[in-house]
Design a protein around this motif. Structure first.
Motif, PDB file in Angstrom:
ATOM      1  N   LYS A  74     -28.538 -48.622  62.945  1.00 13.11           N
ATOM      2  CA  LYS A  74     -30.127 -47.824  63.194  1.00 13.11           C
ATOM      3  C   LYS A  74     -29.743 -47.177  63.742  1.00 13.11           C
ATOM      4  CE  LYS A  74     -29.625 -53.243  65.773  1.00 13.11           C
ATOM      5  NZ  LYS A  74     -29.645 -54.163  66.558  1.00 13.11           N
ATOM      6  N   ASP A  75     -31.427 -46.874  64.705  1.00 13.28           N
ATOM      7  CA  ASP A  75     -31.293 -45.199  64.367  1.00 13.28           C
ATOM      8  C   ASP A  75     -30.546 -44.417  65.005  1.00 13.28           C
ATOM      9  OD1 ASP A  75     -33.393 -44.760  62.153  1.00 13.28           O
ATOM     10  OD2 ASP A  75     -34.583 -44.451  64.005  1.00 13.28           O
ATOM     11  N   LYS A  76     -30.482 -45.317  66.971  1.00  6.41           N
ATOM     12  CA  LYS A  76     -30.341 -44.630  67.836  1.00  6.41           C
ATOM     13  C   LYS A  76     -28.085 -44.392  66.740  1.00  6.41           C
ATOM     14  CE  LYS A  76     -28.042 -49.495  69.530  1.00  6.41           C
ATOM     15  NZ  LYS A  76     -28.080 -50.287  70.727  1.00  6.41           N
ATOM     16  N   ASP A  77     -27.206 -45.428  66.568  1.00  4.41           N
ATOM     17  CA  ASP A  77     -26.201 -45.754  65.552  1.00  4.41           C
ATOM     18  C   ASP A  77     -25.882 -43.907  64.259  1.00  4.41           C
ATOM     19  OD1 ASP A  77     -25.336 -47.998  66.820  1.00  4.41           O
ATOM     20  OD2 ASP A  77     -25.771 -49.054  65.928  1.00  4.41           O
ATOM     21  N   VAL A  79     -27.352 -41.746  64.995  1.00  7.02           N
ATOM     22  CA  VAL A  79     -27.755 -40.523  65.496  1.00  7.02           C
ATOM     23  C   VAL A  79     -26.322 -40.177  65.945  1.00  7.02           C
ATOM     24  CG1 VAL A  79     -28.521 -39.340  68.050  1.00  7.02           C
ATOM     25  CG2 VAL A  79     -29.740 -40.618  66.981  1.00  7.02           C
ATOM     26  N   SER A  80     -25.815 -41.121  67.351  1.00  8.50           N
ATOM     27  CA  SER A  80     -24.109 -41.310  67.379  1.00  8.50           C
ATOM     28  C   SER A  80     -23.141 -40.664  66.100  1.00  8.50           C
ATOM     29  CB  SER A  80     -23.668 -42.386  67.853  1.00  8.50           C
ATOM     30  OG  SER A  80     -22.455 -42.632  68.440  1.00  8.50           O
ATOM     31  N   ASP A  98     -33.580 -36.613  63.229  1.00  6.84           N
ATOM     32  CA  ASP A  98     -33.990 -36.091  64.482  1.00  6.84           C
ATOM     33  C   ASP A  98     -33.672 -34.307  64.511  1.00  6.84           C
ATOM     34  OD1 ASP A  98     -31.381 -35.728  64.497  1.00  6.84           O
ATOM     35  OD2 ASP A  98     -30.543 -36.808  66.295  1.00  6.84           O
ATOM     36  N   ASP A 102     -38.454 -35.235  67.208  1.00  9.48           N
ATOM     37  CA  ASP A 102     -38.243 -35.965  67.944  1.00  9.48           C
ATOM     38  C   ASP A 102     -38.177 -37.525  67.402  1.00  9.48           C
ATOM     39  OD1 ASP A 102     -38.411 -37.963  70.486  1.00  9.48           O
ATOM     40  OD2 ASP A 102     -37.266 -36.333  71.144  1.00  9.48           O
ATOM     41  N   SER A 104     -38.981 -39.958  68.148  1.00  9.61           N
ATOM     42  CA  SER A 104     -40.743 -40.870  69.064  1.00  9.61           C
ATOM     43  C   SER A 104     -41.794 -40.788  68.479  1.00  9.61           C
ATOM     44  CB  SER A 104     -40.412 -40.627  70.742  1.00  9.61           C
ATOM     45  OG  SER A 104     -40.567 -38.807  71.487  1.00  9.61           O
TER      46      SER A 104
END
Length: 702
Positions: A74-77, A79-80, A98, A102, A104
């Motif tokens: 997923k996108d958040k993972d 990013v991490s 990103d 952004d 978003s």
């Protein structure tokens, strides 16, 4: 000469002690010598692609990059993960979705080609920029660290990843190459020599010479992984003859001298006088490689020429010391050689020499045609096993994003957005271009400039240069990507005279053009040097022509076989094999020609002299070729690196083909051109020869 032999015999114990002590600094030198796993770094430094790589590293602070495919995150993972990668030593920056804007921002506001470059279903793509060069130790360490972060979902493609896997595989396999070569050589020598123990001392003295050679490479700073992999095996193969000659000479002299020390002193002197002449042609073959513009040839040529010289010195100092000190043990393990005499075969070959002349004439054209038309590949990852992480990653990149190569553009940093946009637009219209990434490509018409993060400018523009990433659908070294590189260069130069196209594909395109020239250059130099040496040795105009013709025929056969078997060779093989085979196996012909000369001086006619020459040299030629074969063939079968495997198989096969051509074709040439050789040479005529120089037993017309 006699003083040297006596000195070696007298000082045999100090020589052996000193040779053992020298292994310590040699081993230290070996471990301090850096190994270069990127063959593209051997391109000439003055070509534009290499200048661009230097600018990229020194001025832009980015020496290499890799495209990383991430699956099922997923996108958040992502990013991490990106943040973790950025913390890895030697990673300068990571470009992802990103980084450009952004996450978003609605996707319909993002330029379509930019979006396609980073997303495909559950897969996403990152570009990782490293601070050091493509094949530096720091970059390779960073690649391995990134792999550890999420090895099942992260696939690192690109040349740096390929170089890293090449290093890991080569480091694992090179020691095994030596063990295989030693084991097979022991088997062959055990069969062909008259003692079971003497082959061990051959290998001990040659092993010391190999360590000295590899240790002295520390003065070069670094050597290529190809040179490292081949040096020990090749030095063993080409210098074993010298040890065999010394042993045979020693056993002969023991029949004349009651004192073994006197016998060895005489054997050393005879070996030195004979081996020096023989080794010069081998050295000449390796020296010819130094004339390549692609300096991998210089790397291999210097190391191997040095290795032959060290091998000769070892043969006349360390080996005699070992033999004398362990003479009793060697005598206890003596046996009759298992290799038979071939007198009847020799008589048949010379008597029916017209058959082999016909074979030569009929075989020359197809051999030469195959030699000229054998296909080669330049894509370096083709030589590696498909299971390696980098190859899997490259396949993932092609499968998920339809990308096979990535170029980098360096443009004038003050060129202006308008011109850069025009460059991007023209490049994107070219066939096979997937996307062009840069500041201007990110700023689509729907996105105001103030939404672009400030860090983007630091990544793509350092004030003096602006960098663009060009993602291509075409494979490195393909005709399509080479044409694409030409088209991109045309566009760049239209806007910026100093603009540069760099990356793996442009470098490989230069590699193709440069090595095509090197192929002809190296062949011409090797033939010229070997011919001059033979001319000086025999004081003959015709003998060099005969011997070079015979060995070149063997080379045509060896390098022509892949054409008829539909085998594609690595580009290095097509350049270096010819000169290595010529330099190392022309000695077979020189040995036979020396025997022929001796027979002519006794007054024998051409037919009888050729028979005597073949009888006197056939066993030595067979033993030499089998030793060369055993030292290289096993490595060729075992190696998983096709660059190494192909070279070793070609050398092994070349030794056998040269052996067969020298045994069956050269006697026919010596017989046919006997009178010409006598007339055009000094020292080939002795007593008045007997009749019988013509070719008997040939089919007669009805």
């Amino acid at each position: 000469m006699s003083r040297f032999g006596k000195a070696v015999v007298k000082l045999r114990v100090p020589i052996l002690i000193m040779s053992l002590l020298l292994l310590v600094p040699a081993a230290m030198g070996y471990f301090k010598t850096r190994i270069n796993y990127d063959v593209l770094t051997y391109l000439p430094k003055d070509i534009e692609t290499m200048k661009g790589q230097e600018i990229l590293a020194n001025d832009f602070g980015t020496g290499a990059f890799s495209l990383v495919v991430v699956e099922g995150m997923k996108d958040k993972d992502v990013v991490s993960l990106k943040e973790k990668i950025e913390k890895v030593d030697n990673v300068k920056s990571v470009i992802w979705y990103d980084t450009l804007m952004d996450i978003s921002i609605p996707e319909d506001l993002i330029p379509e080609r930019v979006l396609e470059a980073f997303r495909n279903g559950d897969s996403t793509l990152m570009a990782v920029l490293f601070s050091s060069t493509m094949s530096s130790d720091e970059t390779m360490n960073a690649i391995q660290e990134i792999r550890k972060l999420a090895d099942k979902q992260v696939f690192i493609s690109g040349m740096s990843a390929v170089v890293t896997d090449t290093k890991l595989l080569s480091d694992d396999q090179v020691p095994k190459y030596v063990l295989i070569a030693v084991a097979l050589s022991l088997i062959v020598l055990g069969i062909t020599m008259d003692s079971f123990l003497i082959p061990i001392f051959f290998l001990l003295s040659i092993g010391m010479a190999i360590i000295y050679n590899l240790g002295t490479n520390v003065f070069k700073g670094e050597i290529s992984y190809i040179t490292q992999a081949l040096a020990a095996v090749l030095q063993l193969a080409v210098t074993m003859d010298y040890s065999i000659f010394l042993w045979h000479s020693y056993t002969d002299e023991k029949k004349k001298f009651s004192d073994k020390n006197e016998a060895m002193a005489e054997a050393i002197n005879k070996t030195l006088s004979s081996v020096v002449g023989s080794s010069i042609t081998t050295v000449a073959g390796f020296v010819a490689l130094c004339f390549m513009s692609f300096t991998l040839g210089l790397d291999l040529g210097v190391v191997m020429a040095k290795g032959v010289v060290i091998g000769v010195i070892s043969c006349v100092t360390i080996l005699p010391s070992l033999i004398l000190i362990f003479d009793k043990a060697i005598s206890k393990t003596s046996h009759k050689p298992l290799i038979p005499k071939f007198d009847k075969l020799c008589e048949f070959v010379v008597k029916r020499s017209w058959i082999f002349l016909i074979v030569f004439v009929l075989g020359l054209a197809p051999a030469f045609y195959g030699y000229k038309n054998t296909k080669v590949y330049y894509n370096l990852d083709t030589s590696l096993p498909k299971r390696l992480d980098s190859i899997v990653a490259n396949n993932k990149l092609q499968e998920k994003f339809n990308m096979n190569s990535t170029h980098m553009l360096l443009l004038d940093g003050k060129l202006g957005a308008k011109k850069v946009n025009e460059i991007i637009e023209e490049i994107e219209e070219l066939d096979g271009i997937k996307a062009v990434l840069g500041m201007e490509s990110v700023l689509g018409p729907m996105i105001p400039e103030e939404l672009l993060p400030e860090r983007i400018e630091k990544i793509f523009n350092n004030g003096e240069y602006e960098m663009l990433l060009v993602m291509s659908e075409y494979k490195v070294a393909s005709d399509e990507v080479n044409k694409q590189c030409d088209e991109i260069n045309t566009i760049i130069k239209k806007y910026d005279d100093k603009g540069m196209l760099i990356g793996e594909a442009p470098c490989t395109k230069d590699l193709i053009e440069i090595t095509d020239e090197d192929f002809n250059k190296v062949n011409a130099v090797s033939i010229g040097l070997v011919a001059i040496i033979i001319l000086l040795v025999f004081k003959s105009i015709s003998v060099p022509a005969v011997l070079v013709c015979v060995i070149e025929f063997a080379i045509f056969i060896n390098l022509g076989i892949p054409y008829y078997t539909n085998t594609v060779l690595p580009f290095v093989a097509s350049i270096v094999i010819g000169t290595i085979q010529l330099g190392s196996t022309v000695d077979y012909g020189i040995l036979m020609t020396n025997k022929f000369k001796e027979a002519r001086l006794k007054g024998l006619n051409g037919c009888d002299a050729a028979t005597e020459a073949l009888k006197g040299s056939i066993n030595s030629v067979i033993v030499s070729a089998l030793t060369f074969f055993s030292a290289t063939f096993g490595v060729g079968l075992y190696s998983e690196i096709d660059m190494i495997s192909s070279l070793c198989v070609l050398m092994a096969r070349g030794a056998i083909i040269s052996m067969l051509v020298v045994i069956f074709v050269l006697p026919a040439f010596l017989r046919l051109f006997s009178k010409l050789i006598t007339v055009t040479s000094i020292g080939f005529s002795g007593k008045k020869e007997e009749p019988g120089n013509e070719l008997p037993d040939a089919p007669k017309a009805a």
